[in-house]
Design an enzyme around this catalytic site. Structure first.
Site, mmCIF file in Angstrom:
data_model
loop_
_atom_site.group_PDB
_atom_site.id
_atom_site.type_symbol
_atom_site.label_atom_id
_atom_site.label_comp_id
_atom_site.label_asym_id
_atom_site.label_seq_id
_atom_site.Cartn_x
_atom_site.Cartn_y
_atom_site.Cartn_z
ATOM 1 N N THR A 1 8.867 112.222 41.925
ATOM 2 C CA THR A 1 9.207 111.748 43.280
ATOM 3 C C THR A 1 9.567 112.918 44.196
ATOM 4 O O THR A 1 9.649 112.758 45.403
ATOM 5 C CB THR A 1 10.358 110.719 43.238
ATOM 6 O OG1 THR A 1 11.312 111.157 42.289
ATOM 7 C CG2 THR A 1 9.873 109.345 42.866
ATOM 8 N N GLY B 1 21.684 105.974 38.258
ATOM 9 C CA GLY B 1 22.564 107.090 37.908
ATOM 10 C C GLY B 1 23.831 107.043 38.736
ATOM 11 O O GLY B 1 24.769 106.294 38.441
ATOM 12 N N ARG B 2 23.810 107.854 39.805
ATOM 13 C CA ARG B 2 25.034 108.050 40.590
ATOM 14 C C ARG B 2 25.672 106.782 41.137
ATOM 15 O O ARG B 2 26.886 106.736 41.295
ATOM 16 C CB ARG B 2 24.748 109.052 41.723
ATOM 17 C CG ARG B 2 24.619 110.459 41.197
ATOM 18 C CD ARG B 2 23.901 111.352 42.162
ATOM 19 N NE ARG B 2 22.480 111.022 42.226
ATOM 20 C CZ ARG B 2 21.587 111.720 42.908
ATOM 21 N NH1 ARG B 2 21.956 112.774 43.588
ATOM 22 N NH2 ARG B 2 20.311 111.366 42.899
ATOM 23 N N THR C 1 1.028 120.358 20.230
ATOM 24 C CA THR C 1 2.466 120.606 20.354
ATOM 25 C C THR C 1 3.208 119.322 20.709
ATOM 26 O O THR C 1 4.280 119.023 20.158
ATOM 27 C CB THR C 1 2.714 121.694 21.427
ATOM 28 O OG1 THR C 1 1.992 122.847 21.036
ATOM 29 C CG2 THR C 1 4.182 122.037 21.555
ATOM 30 N N LYS D 1 20.231 106.472 29.537
ATOM 31 C CA LYS D 1 19.172 107.486 29.637
ATOM 32 C C LYS D 1 19.792 108.867 29.448
ATOM 33 O O LYS D 1 20.718 109.246 30.152
ATOM 34 C CB LYS D 1 18.482 107.422 31.004
ATOM 35 C CG LYS D 1 17.375 108.457 31.165
ATOM 36 C CD LYS D 1 16.582 108.243 32.437
ATOM 37 C CE LYS D 1 17.121 108.981 33.629
ATOM 38 N NZ LYS D 1 17.005 110.444 33.554
ATOM 39 N N LYS E 1 10.308 114.123 29.258
ATOM 40 C CA LYS E 1 9.059 114.378 30.017
ATOM 41 C C LYS E 1 8.214 115.489 29.383
ATOM 42 O O LYS E 1 7.972 116.533 29.980
ATOM 43 C CB LYS E 1 9.374 114.763 31.465
ATOM 44 C CG LYS E 1 10.177 113.721 32.242
ATOM 45 C CD LYS E 1 10.329 114.134 33.692
ATOM 46 C CE LYS E 1 11.118 113.148 34.514
ATOM 47 N NZ LYS E 1 12.558 113.178 34.254
ATOM 48 N N LEU E 2 7.709 115.230 28.173
ATOM 49 C CA LEU E 2 6.935 116.251 27.477
ATOM 50 C C LEU E 2 5.617 116.554 28.195
ATOM 51 O O LEU E 2 4.973 115.646 28.728
ATOM 52 C CB LEU E 2 6.644 115.803 26.031
ATOM 53 C CG LEU E 2 7.731 116.165 25.003
ATOM 54 C CD1 LEU E 2 9.056 115.559 25.338
ATOM 55 C CD2 LEU E 2 7.298 115.748 23.613
ATOM 56 N N HIS E 3 5.229 117.831 28.195
ATOM 57 C CA HIS E 3 3.990 118.264 28.858
ATOM 58 C C HIS E 3 3.573 119.587 28.228
ATOM 59 O O HIS E 3 4.142 120.630 28.534
ATOM 60 C CB HIS E 3 4.261 118.446 30.370
ATOM 61 C CG HIS E 3 3.025 118.716 31.175
ATOM 62 N ND1 HIS E 3 3.046 118.792 32.551
ATOM 63 C CD2 HIS E 3 1.744 118.904 30.814
ATOM 64 C CE1 HIS E 3 1.817 119.041 33.002
ATOM 65 N NE2 HIS E 3 1.014 119.111 31.962
ATOM 66 N N ASP E 4 2.594 119.549 27.324
ATOM 67 C CA ASP E 4 2.138 120.764 26.642
ATOM 68 C C ASP E 4 0.766 120.457 26.050
ATOM 69 O O ASP E 4 0.202 119.387 26.316
ATOM 70 C CB ASP E 4 3.155 121.162 25.550
ATOM 71 C CG ASP E 4 3.167 122.671 25.293
ATOM 72 O OD1 ASP E 4 2.080 123.271 25.229
ATOM 73 O OD2 ASP E 4 4.257 123.230 25.151
ATOM 74 N N ASP F 1 14.712 110.923 28.026
ATOM 75 C CA ASP F 1 13.867 111.297 29.171
ATOM 76 C C ASP F 1 13.604 112.804 29.166
ATOM 77 O O ASP F 1 14.221 113.553 29.907
ATOM 78 C CB ASP F 1 14.623 110.858 30.451
ATOM 79 C CG ASP F 1 13.926 111.225 31.740
ATOM 80 O OD1 ASP F 1 12.705 111.437 31.725
ATOM 81 O OD2 ASP F 1 14.615 111.280 32.781
#
Ligand code: C5P
Length: 236
Positions: free
Chosen positions: A123, A214-215, A69, A33, A62-65, A60
């Site tokens: 989250t 991830g971590r 666009t 990712k 996270k498109l928001h428009d 990742d």
């Protein structure tokens, strides 16, 4: 996207850090990712290199428009031939439909558009924030299901959610609706800043389609051993 991937979150700042992490896995084709932090610095070239090395990619961003666009942006992302992309469900049904249209329009000849999933509420959103900052009167868990409904109406492939939300989502939506779940930790790992963590075994039992780690892997003393421990618990 096929199967039930274990997706490793490359939460690194630079390509050098990514390369030194990946040299530990010379014979593995991973599902990786790449998020905003890394993509904004390294750009499409890194994506091409990782694909060339045989890895699968979840981009990742996270498109928001506004729909137009997002459609145009998705058309550009489609050319990168990644395996999974995402948007914010809060952008609305028309925006999500536009995202899908953009992906299809931009997909290279002979290739299949990648699935697009949606983030419902982050989250990091608390019930207090939802009520006082966003002025949403509905309870957080109900609101998440409402947003899943919008995702399903837009015919996106599924959502990013907590593994704890998966049983309710699966009861309500088709079995092909993807539930990709971050917030995964083995019992012995630190929870870091994640409020609600779930083990890979529990995520499997709850029915997650894919997990994002991830971590637990990238910051482990021995990332390779950690990866195989996660994989063993998650099952392949
Ligand atoms: O290190 P950790 O396993 O907590 O990382 C989880 C990854 O999943 C990070 O890249 C984080 O940004 C992402 N993520 C998340 N929760 C969400 C959506 C994405 O933790 N709701």
């Amino acid at each position: 996207m096929q199967g039930r991937p274990l997706i490793v979150a490359l939460d690194f700042e630079t390509k050098q850090e990514v390369t030194s992490f990946l040299t530990r896995f010379p014979n593995e084709n991973l599902f990786l990712k790449v998020g905003m932090e890394l993509f904004y610095r390294e750009g499409p070239r890194l994506i091409y290199e990782l694909k060339e090395q045989g890895h699968q990619l979840f981009l990742d961003l996270k498109l928001h428009d506004i729909p137009t666009t997002v459609k145009r942006a998705m058309s550009q992302l489609a050319k990168l031939e990644v395996d999974l992309v995402n948007v914010h469900a809060l952008g609305g049904v028309n925006m999500m439909i536009a995202a899908k249209e953009g992906l299809e329009a931009g997909t290279n000849m002979g290739k299949v558009a990648p699935p697009c999933i949606a983030v419902t509420q982050l989250t990091s959103t608390t019930p207090e924030m939802l009520l006082h900052e966003l002025d949403v009167q509905t309870k957080l868990d109900k609101h998440v299901i409402h947003l899943c409904d919008q995702v399903s109406k837009a015919e996106l492939a599924g959502v990013v959610c907590s593994a704890l939300e998966v049983p309710v989502i699966q009861e309500k939506f088709s079995s092909s609706f993807l539930t990709i779940t971050p917030g995964i930790r083995r019992q012995e790992d630190s929870t870091d800043d994640q409020a609600r963590v779930v083990t890979p075994t529990k995520a499997k039992l709850l029915g997650s389609t894919g997990i994002v780690v991830g971590r637990g892997i990238t910051r482990a003393k021995d990332p390779v051993t950690a990866y195989y421990h996660y994989l063993q618990e998650w099952g392949k």
